[in-house]
Design a protein around this motif. Structure first.
Motif, PDB file in Angstrom:
ATOM      1  N   ALA A   1      14.224   1.834   8.549  1.00  0.00           N
ATOM      2  CA  ALA A   1      15.637   1.465   8.619  1.00  0.00           C
ATOM      3  C   ALA A   1      16.370   2.204   9.725  1.00  0.00           C
ATOM      4  CB  ALA A   1      16.307   1.730   7.269  1.00  0.00           C
ATOM      5  N   LYS A   2      15.898   3.361  10.114  1.00  0.00           N
ATOM      6  CA  LYS A   2      16.582   4.163  11.126  1.00  0.00           C
ATOM      7  C   LYS A   2      16.154   3.793  12.540  1.00  0.00           C
ATOM      8  CE  LYS A   2      17.182   8.175   8.092  1.00  0.00           C
ATOM      9  NZ  LYS A   2      16.866   9.611   7.872  1.00  0.00           N
ATOM     10  N   THR A   3      14.859   3.546  12.740  1.00  0.00           N
ATOM     11  CA  THR A   3      14.355   3.302  14.096  1.00  0.00           C
ATOM     12  C   THR A   3      14.018   1.846  14.370  1.00  0.00           C
ATOM     13  OG1 THR A   3      12.042   3.682  13.467  1.00  0.00           O
ATOM     14  CG2 THR A   3      13.358   5.620  14.083  1.00  0.00           C
ATOM     15  N   GLY A   4      13.827   1.068  13.303  1.00  0.00           N
ATOM     16  CA  GLY A   4      13.429  -0.321  13.478  1.00  0.00           C
ATOM     17  C   GLY A   4      11.955  -0.512  13.759  1.00  0.00           C
ATOM     18  N   ARG A   5      11.218   0.585  13.820  1.00  0.00           N
ATOM     19  CA  ARG A   5       9.784   0.491  14.097  1.00  0.00           C
ATOM     20  C   ARG A   5       9.015   0.034  12.854  1.00  0.00           C
ATOM     21  NH1 ARG A   5       8.964   6.310  17.216  1.00  0.00           N
ATOM     22  NH2 ARG A   5      10.210   5.780  19.081  1.00  0.00           N
ATOM     23  N   PRO A   6       7.942  -0.726  13.046  1.00  0.00           N
ATOM     24  CA  PRO A   6       7.144  -1.161  11.893  1.00  0.00           C
ATOM     25  C   PRO A   6       6.465   0.029  11.226  1.00  0.00           C
ATOM     26  CG  PRO A   6       6.045  -1.746  13.940  1.00  0.00           C
ATOM     27  CD  PRO A   6       7.417  -1.257  14.321  1.00  0.00           C
ATOM     28  N   LEU A   7       6.326  -0.051   9.933  1.00  0.00           N
ATOM     29  CA  LEU A   7       5.632   0.992   9.180  1.00  0.00           C
ATOM     30  C   LEU A   7       4.128   0.768   9.312  1.00  0.00           C
ATOM     31  CD1 LEU A   7       5.549   3.378   7.216  1.00  0.00           C
ATOM     32  CD2 LEU A   7       5.800   1.741   5.327  1.00  0.00           C
ATOM     33  N   VAL A   8       3.451   1.719   9.915  1.00  0.00           N
ATOM     34  CA  VAL A   8       2.004   1.649  10.119  1.00  0.00           C
ATOM     35  C   VAL A   8       1.354   2.750   9.295  1.00  0.00           C
ATOM     36  CG1 VAL A   8       0.114   1.712  11.787  1.00  0.00           C
ATOM     37  CG2 VAL A   8       2.341   0.752  12.453  1.00  0.00           C
ATOM     38  N   LEU A   9       0.433   2.365   8.405  1.00  0.00           N
ATOM     39  CA  LEU A   9      -0.282   3.315   7.562  1.00  0.00           C
ATOM     40  C   LEU A   9      -1.778   3.194   7.813  1.00  0.00           C
ATOM     41  CD1 LEU A   9       1.610   2.727   4.169  1.00  0.00           C
ATOM     42  CD2 LEU A   9       1.980   4.595   5.799  1.00  0.00           C
TER      43      LEU A   9
ATOM     44  N   GLN B   1      -7.476  -5.925   1.778  1.00  0.00           N
ATOM     45  CA  GLN B   1      -6.523  -4.814   1.662  1.00  0.00           C
ATOM     46  C   GLN B   1      -5.440  -4.898   2.729  1.00  0.00           C
ATOM     47  OE1 GLN B   1      -6.330  -2.811  -0.731  1.00  0.00           O
ATOM     48  NE2 GLN B   1      -8.328  -2.644  -1.702  1.00  0.00           N
ATOM     49  N   ILE B   2      -5.827  -5.233   3.938  1.00  0.00           N
ATOM     50  CA  ILE B   2      -4.856  -5.351   5.031  1.00  0.00           C
ATOM     51  C   ILE B   2      -3.842  -6.453   4.726  1.00  0.00           C
ATOM     52  CG2 ILE B   2      -4.608  -5.998   7.460  1.00  0.00           C
ATOM     53  CD1 ILE B   2      -7.347  -4.615   7.924  1.00  0.00           C
ATOM     54  N   LYS B   3      -4.315  -7.560   4.168  1.00  0.00           N
ATOM     55  CA  LYS B   3      -3.419  -8.679   3.841  1.00  0.00           C
ATOM     56  C   LYS B   3      -2.447  -8.312   2.721  1.00  0.00           C
ATOM     57  CE  LYS B   3      -6.593 -12.333   5.297  1.00  0.00           C
ATOM     58  NZ  LYS B   3      -7.484 -13.435   4.839  1.00  0.00           N
ATOM     59  N   GLN B   4      -2.895  -7.488   1.771  1.00  0.00           N
ATOM     60  CA  GLN B   4      -2.002  -7.083   0.690  1.00  0.00           C
ATOM     61  C   GLN B   4      -0.814  -6.289   1.233  1.00  0.00           C
ATOM     62  OE1 GLN B   4      -2.691  -8.290  -2.595  1.00  0.00           O
ATOM     63  NE2 GLN B   4      -4.082  -9.352  -1.206  1.00  0.00           N
ATOM     64  N   ALA B   5      -1.079  -5.360   2.151  1.00  0.00           N
ATOM     65  CA  ALA B   5       0.012  -4.588   2.754  1.00  0.00           C
ATOM     66  C   ALA B   5       0.900  -5.471   3.612  1.00  0.00           C
ATOM     67  CB  ALA B   5      -0.569  -3.444   3.586  1.00  0.00           C
ATOM     68  N   ALA B   6       0.283  -6.444   4.284  1.00  0.00           N
ATOM     69  CA  ALA B   6       1.042  -7.336   5.160  1.00  0.00           C
ATOM     70  C   ALA B   6       2.052  -8.176   4.382  1.00  0.00           C
ATOM     71  CB  ALA B   6       0.089  -8.243   5.930  1.00  0.00           C
ATOM     72  N   ARG B   7       1.804  -8.374   3.086  1.00  0.00           N
ATOM     73  CA  ARG B   7       2.769  -9.132   2.278  1.00  0.00           C
ATOM     74  C   ARG B   7       4.117  -8.425   2.220  1.00  0.00           C
ATOM     75  NH1 ARG B   7       0.229  -9.612  -3.328  1.00  0.00           N
ATOM     76  NH2 ARG B   7       1.827 -11.206  -3.692  1.00  0.00           N
ATOM     77  N   LEU B   8       4.096  -7.101   2.434  1.00  0.00           N
ATOM     78  CA  LEU B   8       5.327  -6.323   2.468  1.00  0.00           C
ATOM     79  C   LEU B   8       5.818  -6.065   3.893  1.00  0.00           C
ATOM     80  CD1 LEU B   8       4.532  -3.596  -0.229  1.00  0.00           C
ATOM     81  CD2 LEU B   8       6.093  -5.525  -0.470  1.00  0.00           C
ATOM     82  N   GLY B   9       5.051  -6.548   4.858  1.00  0.00           N
ATOM     83  CA  GLY B   9       5.392  -6.275   6.246  1.00  0.00           C
ATOM     84  C   GLY B   9       4.819  -4.966   6.749  1.00  0.00           C
ATOM     85  N   ILE B  10       3.981  -4.306   5.952  1.00  0.00           N
ATOM     86  CA  ILE B  10       3.365  -3.029   6.337  1.00  0.00           C
ATOM     87  C   ILE B  10       2.082  -3.301   7.119  1.00  0.00           C
ATOM     88  CG2 ILE B  10       2.290  -0.907   5.478  1.00  0.00           C
ATOM     89  CD1 ILE B  10       4.145  -1.093   3.049  1.00  0.00           C
ATOM     90  N   GLN B  11       1.897  -2.586   8.214  1.00  0.00           N
ATOM     91  CA  GLN B  11       0.674  -2.708   8.996  1.00  0.00           C
ATOM     92  C   GLN B  11      -0.323  -1.648   8.530  1.00  0.00           C
ATOM     93  OE1 GLN B  11       1.366  -2.747  13.242  1.00  0.00           O
ATOM     94  NE2 GLN B  11       3.281  -3.890  13.001  1.00  0.00           N
ATOM     95  N   LEU B  12      -1.454  -2.111   8.051  1.00  0.00           N
ATOM     96  CA  LEU B  12      -2.480  -1.200   7.537  1.00  0.00           C
ATOM     97  C   LEU B  12      -3.632  -1.151   8.532  1.00  0.00           C
ATOM     98  CD1 LEU B  12      -2.735   0.443   4.896  1.00  0.00           C
ATOM     99  CD2 LEU B  12      -4.195  -1.377   4.007  1.00  0.00           C
ATOM    100  N   GLU B  13      -3.880   0.024   9.072  1.00  0.00           N
ATOM    101  CA  GLU B  13      -4.977   0.213  10.013  1.00  0.00           C
ATOM    102  C   GLU B  13      -6.194   0.744   9.268  1.00  0.00           C
ATOM    103  OE1 GLU B  13      -3.774   2.752  13.170  1.00  0.00           O
ATOM    104  OE2 GLU B  13      -2.539   1.217  14.155  1.00  0.00           O
ATOM    105  N   ALA B  14      -7.244  -0.051   9.221  1.00  0.00           N
ATOM    106  CA  ALA B  14      -8.448   0.344   8.489  1.00  0.00           C
ATOM    107  C   ALA B  14      -9.312   1.260   9.340  1.00  0.00           C
ATOM    108  CB  ALA B  14      -9.236  -0.892   8.084  1.00  0.00           C
ATOM    109  N   HIS B  15      -9.812   2.342   8.706  1.00  0.00           N
ATOM    110  CA  HIS B  15     -10.720   3.284   9.359  1.00  0.00           C
ATOM    111  C   HIS B  15     -12.017   3.368   8.556  1.00  0.00           C
ATOM    112  CE1 HIS B  15      -7.184   5.687  11.375  1.00  0.00           C
ATOM    113  NE2 HIS B  15      -7.345   4.472  11.867  1.00  0.00           N
TER     114      HIS B  15
END
Length: 757
Positions: free
Chosen positions: A528-536, A554-568
């Motif tokens: 909300a402060k920077t406008g940058r996407p949340l990447v976890l 798992q990546i698609k589940q986070a994407a439903r909230l607009g969260i970018q999930l980087e798998a390692h």
């Protein structure tokens, strides 16, 4: 020149004939025909075991070797369910006497406040002997052969079998109570190269264990400081000389362990390989200067009283052979209803083990492992995993034809309902997803975790990945079904992620998760402060194409909230290192019960088990003082209403804090070939190989049928060889009939030629 051509034709014909004959056998078999028909078991492994020293070993990929080689005091009955503890190297279960502060015995029903100690008295079996080992080798005069070696005598040796045993008068001895005391002391010893993951827990119970560790550590540090510069080698420290109040040998066959207070679950720890006999001679043998440089230690070459012993090993291959000194445990005579009809009691009362040797071969990828299993070259895909059939079973749902092949081959699929959980953890130390450093941040981060927990549709996961695989239950807390403390139905739902509607648990709508996400400061997945996407980041030990579907889900589940999930995704060892360093945010993990009690799952979230600070098993590094206080109360309570009430409070706390997405309680399936019998899969009963039988003759017969060669490629090769050599043969035949002037000479001279001659 004709001689060369004739030889070439003979060679071509010989190659074609030899190739055709060879094709009549199983040329692709990874074992000899003799081994295939033998009384051996063939299995695969994915990861090289890191620790085989019972002080340190605690990983799933190590347990197959540990429980076939070593014998703890107790184990679980192979056939009975619910799981039933019974003696293994003991004649019976321990007798437990409660003691007050004055040293006087108390009745079993005494209140916890009166109980100062619990004394476990254990009577050992007579005649239990160790496997042959150079540490125990003595000559005819009783002198040790290999306990006073020089580095030169050790150099170049990479196996214990390179120390000849044929010149020894004896290579074994009887197990005694002192050997168990010695191993318990090793839990606290800094002289052991690899620390014990259960030291902290055991030090809080076994009387004097922490004090022993402090004394040994001070001595160890003094010895290190006294070493010449540039040297690190310390000689063997004889733990027999160090007293430990909480563990002593009353006589050769009687062991006494004293713990603080009342801890009913302690008996389950006595079924773990942390509590096995270790002869002091083995400790001294491996402590000799030069052993470590040759990678010779208990972590690589264990010594035990179990049914099998390590005979061969390299990074791609292990062999454990029958221990010739094994005391001969008997196959159980009682089981569950239907076991007799299923043939599981055919061997009742017979001495074990039934299999002569176990051969492990590395298979890092699922498809080659599955393919070799389908060909019959593995009797079980793996020993350390019950879900080894995942990919195999998945194939039944497609059109590859393997489903019919599985039926034709008579492959057995046996389901097990064992105490296992799978979850996604949130690293409590991470500033974004963890607890937070301020009260405001703590509230925001909690809402973020709750939002992700709601949005991750584990019901869908069960339908997609488990409908064809085995029984699976969506988890609402850490305690699996079939254990005391588990709540089902309306009482058991997680109120953060579910509501009770129309007689069933229903996941809260995605809109509620989005609302929580906005309140956490990430509307639509943006700061909300920077406008940058949340990447976890999402760490997983699942690698390869087999698991890509799970990662994508798992990546698609986070994407439903607009969260970018980087798998390692990475291999297990690197994954463990990253978790220990606290470098992850979200991670996939699971837990197989060490023993069937809720305490074995609830302890995973206690502060003193934090993996980063305490090297424990709390991978999320979760910490809540209220939860810790309830845990201390719960663990000493017997099963009953009071214990259930405390468990409910604990589960309620972690449901609100959400250090885990509780995930699934997966069902397990074991795949076995038709020639393997006495199979009852379990993630709790780990010494399973000794109960199984393999019919080598049947295996050889079926493998010959399944792997008959296709001769048409060989015929084509033979024709190709012939096609290459035929023109050359014709060419040289013509050259024979041509003279130096190019005149054609007939095979039979003409009359004119004869006259001219």
């Amino acid at each position: 020149m004709p001689t060369i051509i004739n030889r070439g034709l003979g060679l071509a014909a010989g190659i074609a004939l030899a190739t055709s004959l060879a094709a009549c056998n199983q040329v692709n078999a990874p074992y000899s025909a003799k081994d295939i028909a033998s009384n051996a078991m063939f299995v695969s492994f994915q990861l090289y075991p890191k620790f085989l020293d019972p002080v340190s070993s605690y990983s799933l990929n190590e347990t197959p070797y540990m429980h076939q080689t070593y014998e703890p005091l107790l184990h679980y009955n192979y056939l009975k369910r619910p799981f039933e503890l019974e003696g293994l190297t003991t004649e019976a279960l321990p007798t437990v006497v409660l003691i007050d502060k004055a040293g006087k015995p108390l009745p079993d029903g005494a209140p916890d406040s009166d109980v100062a100690f619990s004394t476990y008295t254990i009577h050992l079996r007579h005649g239990v002997r160790y496997q042959p080992h150079p540490a125990l080798a003595k000559d005819a005069s009783g002198h040790d052969l290999y306990l006073s070696l020089t580095p030169d005598e050790i150099r170049g040796k990479h196996s214990i079998w390179e120390f000849p045993l044929d010149k020894a008068a004896t290579t074994t001895r009887e197990m005694t109570a002192d050997d168990y005391v010695y191993e318990i002391k090793r839990l606290a010893s800094p002289y052991v190269a690899t620390p014990s993951p259960i030291y902290s827990l055991m030090a809080s119970y076994i009387v004097g264990l922490r004090e022993l560790s402090d004394t040994l550590r001070a001595e160890h540090d003094r010895e290190l400081k006294a070493l010449p510069p540039g040297t690190t080698y310390l000689p063997w420290h004889d733990l027999r000389n160090d007293p430990l109040e909480g563990a002593r040998a009353i006589d050769k066959y009687t062991l006494e362990i004293r713990i603080k207070g009342r801890y009913p679950q302690f008996k389950h720890w006595l079924a773990q390989t942390f509590f096995v006999p270790i002869p002091w001679e083995a400790d001294r043998f491996y402590a000799q200067k030069g052993m470590a440089e040759q990678t010779l230690s208990l972590n690589t070459w264990p010594i035990g009283t179990g049914p099998y012993m390590m005979t061969e090993q390299n990074p791609n291959h292990f062999v454990e052979a029958r221990n010739p000194n094994y005391w001969g445990e008997r196959y159980p005579s009682e089981g569950m209803p239907g076991d007799k009809e299923a043939g599981l009691l055919d061997d009742a009362g017979k001495p074990m083990p039934f299999i002569d040797k176990i051969v492990w071969s590395i298979e890092k990828e699922a498809e080659p492992r599955t393919q070799k299993f389908m060909q019959g070259y593995y009797d079980l895909p793996e020993l350390d995993r019950l879900d080894d059939s995942f990919d195999l079973l998945k194939e039944q749902m497609d059109n590859t034809g393997r489903a019919q092949l599985i039926r034709d081959h008579g492959i057995r699929m046996t389901n097990a309902h064992d105490p296992i959980n799978w979850y996604i953890g949130f690293n409590w130390l991470d500033p974004v997803i963890g607890k937070g450093n301020t009260p405001e941040q703590e509230v925001r981060n909690r809402k973020l975790r709750q939002a992700i927990s709601i949005a991750t549709n584990w019901e869908e996961y069960a339908a997609v990945f488990f409908d064809f695989y085995g029984p699976a239950t969506v988890a609402m807390g850490p305690i699996p079904p079939a254990l005391f403390g588990y709540r089902d139905g309306k009482e058991g739902i997680d109120p953060v992620t579910h509501v009770w509607k129309d007689g069933q648990a229903v996941r809260r709508p995605l809109e509620e998760a989005k609302k929580l996400l906005a309140e956490a400061g990430y509307p639509d997945g943006r700061d909300a402060k920077t406008g940058r996407p949340l990447v976890l980041t999402y760490d997983s030990r699942e690698i390869g194409p087999t698991y890509q579907g799970r990662l994508s889900w798992q990546i698609k589940q986070a994407a439903r909230l607009g969260i970018q999930l980087e798998a390692h995704p990475t291999d297990y060892n690197r994954f463990q290192d990253r978790i220990r360093q606290g470098g992850e945010q979200l991670f996939f993990w699971g837990w197989n019960a060490d023993y069937p009690d809720p305490e074995d799952f609830l302890f995973l979230l206690t502060t003193d088990q934090g993996v980063v600070k305490y090297d424990g098993d709390n991978q999320a590094n979760y910490s809540n003082p209220q939860y810790d206080a309830l845990y201390k109360r719960m663990k000493d309570l017997p099963d009953g209403p009071e214990r259930q009430q405390v468990i409910d409070q604990m589960v309620g706390i972690i449901q609100q804090d959400a250090p885990w997405e509780f995930g699934e309680f997966p069902g397990s399936t074991r795949a076995t070939q038709a020639w393997v019998s006495n199979v009852r899969p379990s993630s709790v009963v780990l010494d399973s190989v000794k109960y199984m039988r393999v019919d080598g003759a049947k295996r050889a017969e079926m493998l010959a049928q399944w792997n008959r060669p296709k001769l048409w490629p060989v015929i084509l090769i033979a024709l190709g060889v012939f096609a290459v050599f035929w023109p050359a043969w014709r060419f040289y035949q013509r050259r024979q009939l041509t003279n130096a002037r190019g005149e054609v000479i007939s095979r039979a001279p003409s009359r004119k030629q004869g006259e001219s001659a």
